[in-house]
Design an enzyme around this catalytic site. Structure first.
Site, short mmCIF file in Angstrom:
data_model
loop_
_atom_site.label_atom_id
_atom_site.label_comp_id
_atom_site.label_asym_id
_atom_site.label_seq_id
_atom_site.Cartn_x
_atom_site.Cartn_y
_atom_site.Cartn_z
N THR A 18 0.83 -1.21 0.00
CA THR A 18 0.00 0.00 0.00
C THR A 18 0.86 1.25 0.00
OG1 THR A 18 -1.77 -1.18 1.14
CG2 THR A 18 -1.86 1.23 1.21
N LYS A 39 -8.23 -1.50 -4.34
CA LYS A 39 -7.83 -2.63 -3.50
C LYS A 39 -9.06 -3.50 -3.39
CE LYS A 39 -5.70 -4.77 0.19
NZ LYS A 39 -4.31 -5.20 0.41
N ASP A 57 -6.01 0.20 4.17
CA ASP A 57 -5.48 0.31 2.82
C ASP A 57 -6.40 1.15 1.96
OD1 ASP A 57 -3.84 -2.92 2.18
OD2 ASP A 57 -3.62 -1.49 3.80
N GLY A 123 -3.00 -6.18 -4.64
CA GLY A 123 -3.41 -7.52 -4.22
C GLY A 123 -3.61 -7.57 -2.72
N GLY A 125 -2.15 -9.52 0.95
CA GLY A 125 -1.12 -10.39 1.54
C GLY A 125 0.07 -10.54 0.60
#
Ligand SMILES: Nc1ncnc2c1ncn2[C@@H]1O[C@H](COP(=O)(O)OP(=O)(O)OP(=O)(O)O)[C@@H](O)[C@H]1O
Ligand SMILES: C[C@H](N)[C@H](N)CCCCCC(=O)O
Ligand SMILES: [Mg+2]
Length: 223
Positions: A18, A39, A57, A123, A125
Site C-alpha cells: 500500500t 484494493k 489500505d 493484491g 497479503g
C-alpha cells in the site's frame, strides 16, 4: 480505451504494497497522468465509522487519489472487505461469507474496461496468499493477464522472499514490470544494498523507497 492495468503483488504481507501503491499513485498524478487505484479485496478492515478506518489500505489509497472518504468511494475501491486481520478466505468464513475467484476477476476486468489511463490494483497479503478457499493471489493475477509490480521489504530474508516471488511469476509467464524494495524498519542492511542484490537475479528493474520516501520518477515512468 481500456486502462493500462498493473497488479501490485507482495513478496509477503505488511511489506509495503500500500505504501508503494499510494506513492506511485501520487507520482503519476503529479506527472499529470490519469490514474485510478483499487484494493478490491481487503481483510483486517474496520467498519467505515470506526476511527481506525483511516489507517486502512482503502482509506490510504483513496487519499493518494485525492478522493474524499465516503461509503460510495470505499465500495468502488474495495468491494470485498473483511474485518478479521487474517487470510481473506479465513476472514470471510468468520463472517459467514465466501468469495469466488470468478467474481473477483470479473469485477477487475470490468474496472479495467471502464477506467481511463492507468489502473493500479493492489493484491492482498503475499503473492500466494489465499484469496478464496481454493485460489491464491497468483491465480487471481494469472486470470487477469496483467503485468505485476512486486513489492519487497529490506529485512533480513527479504532477498530470498523477493526472488522466490520473481521466480514464481517467471514460471507462470506473468510479466514483471519492476520490483520495488520498500525499506523495512530496523533492517540490518541498507535498502539499496538489498535492492542491488535482488537486481542481480530478478530479471527486472529494481527500485528502492527508503523510509518516508516518495516514488522514484523512473519507476513511475515504467508504468
Ligand atoms: N518505505 C516506507 N516508508 C515508511 N513507511 C513504510 C514504508 N513501507 C512500508 N511502510 C509502512 O509499513 C506498514 C506496512 O506497509 P503496507 O501497509 O504498505 O504493507 P502492505 O504490504 O500493503 O500490507 P497488507 O498485506 O496488509 O496489504 C505501513 O504502516 C506502512 O505505512
Ligand atoms: C491482515 C493482513 N494485513 C493482510 N490484509 C492479509 C494477510 C494474509 C496472509 C495470508 C498468508 O499468506 O499467510
Ligand atoms: Mg496493503
Amino acid at each position: 480505451m481500456p486502462a493500462r492495468a498493473l497488479f501490485i503483488a507482495g513478496a509477503g504481507t505488511e511489506i509495503g504494497k500500500t505504501y508503494v501503491t499510494a506513492a506511485l499513485t501520487r507520482r503519476l498524478r503529479a506527472q499529470g497522468r490519469a490514474v485510478r487505484t483499487v484494493k478490491p479485496l481487503a481483510s483486517g478492515v474496520p467498519s467505515l465509522g470506526d476511527p481506525g478506518f483511516i489507517e486502512s489500505d482503502t482509506a490510504r489509497l483513496l487519499d493518494a487519489q485525492g478522493i474524499a472518504l465516503d461509503a460510495e468511494a470505499v465500495e468502488s475501491c474495495s468491494p470485498w472487505r473483511f474485518s478479521a486481520p487474517l487470510s481473506p478466505d479465513q476472514a470471510a468464513v468468520l463472517e459467514g461469507r465466501s468469495l469466488d475467484l470468478t467474481d473477483l476477476v470479473g469485477w477487475c476486468r470490468a474496472e479495467i474496461a471502464r477506467t481511463e489511463g492507468t489502473l493500479l490494483i493492489e493484491g492482498v497479503g503475499g503473492l500466494m496468499s489465499p484469496v478464496t478457499a481454493v485460489a491464491t493471489g497468483l491465480d487471481w493475477l494469472r486470470a487477469l493477464g496483467v503485468p505485476a509490480l512486486l513489492v519487497s521489504g529490506s529485512y533480513l530474508g527479504a532477498i530470498s522472499h523477493a526472488l522466490t516471488a520473481c521466480e514464481t511469476l517467471r514460471l507462470h509467464d506473468v510479466p514483471l514490470r519492476a520490483v520495488a524494495v520498500s525499506e523495512s524498519p530496523g533492517a540490518p542492511a541498507p535498502a539499496a544494498t538489498v535492492a542491488a542484490a535482488i537486481a542481480r537475479h530478478a530479471g527486472a528493474p529494481v527500485f528502492c523507497l527508503r523510509r518516508g520516501e516518495t516514488c522514484p520518477e523512473d519507476l513511475a515512468g515504467l508504468i
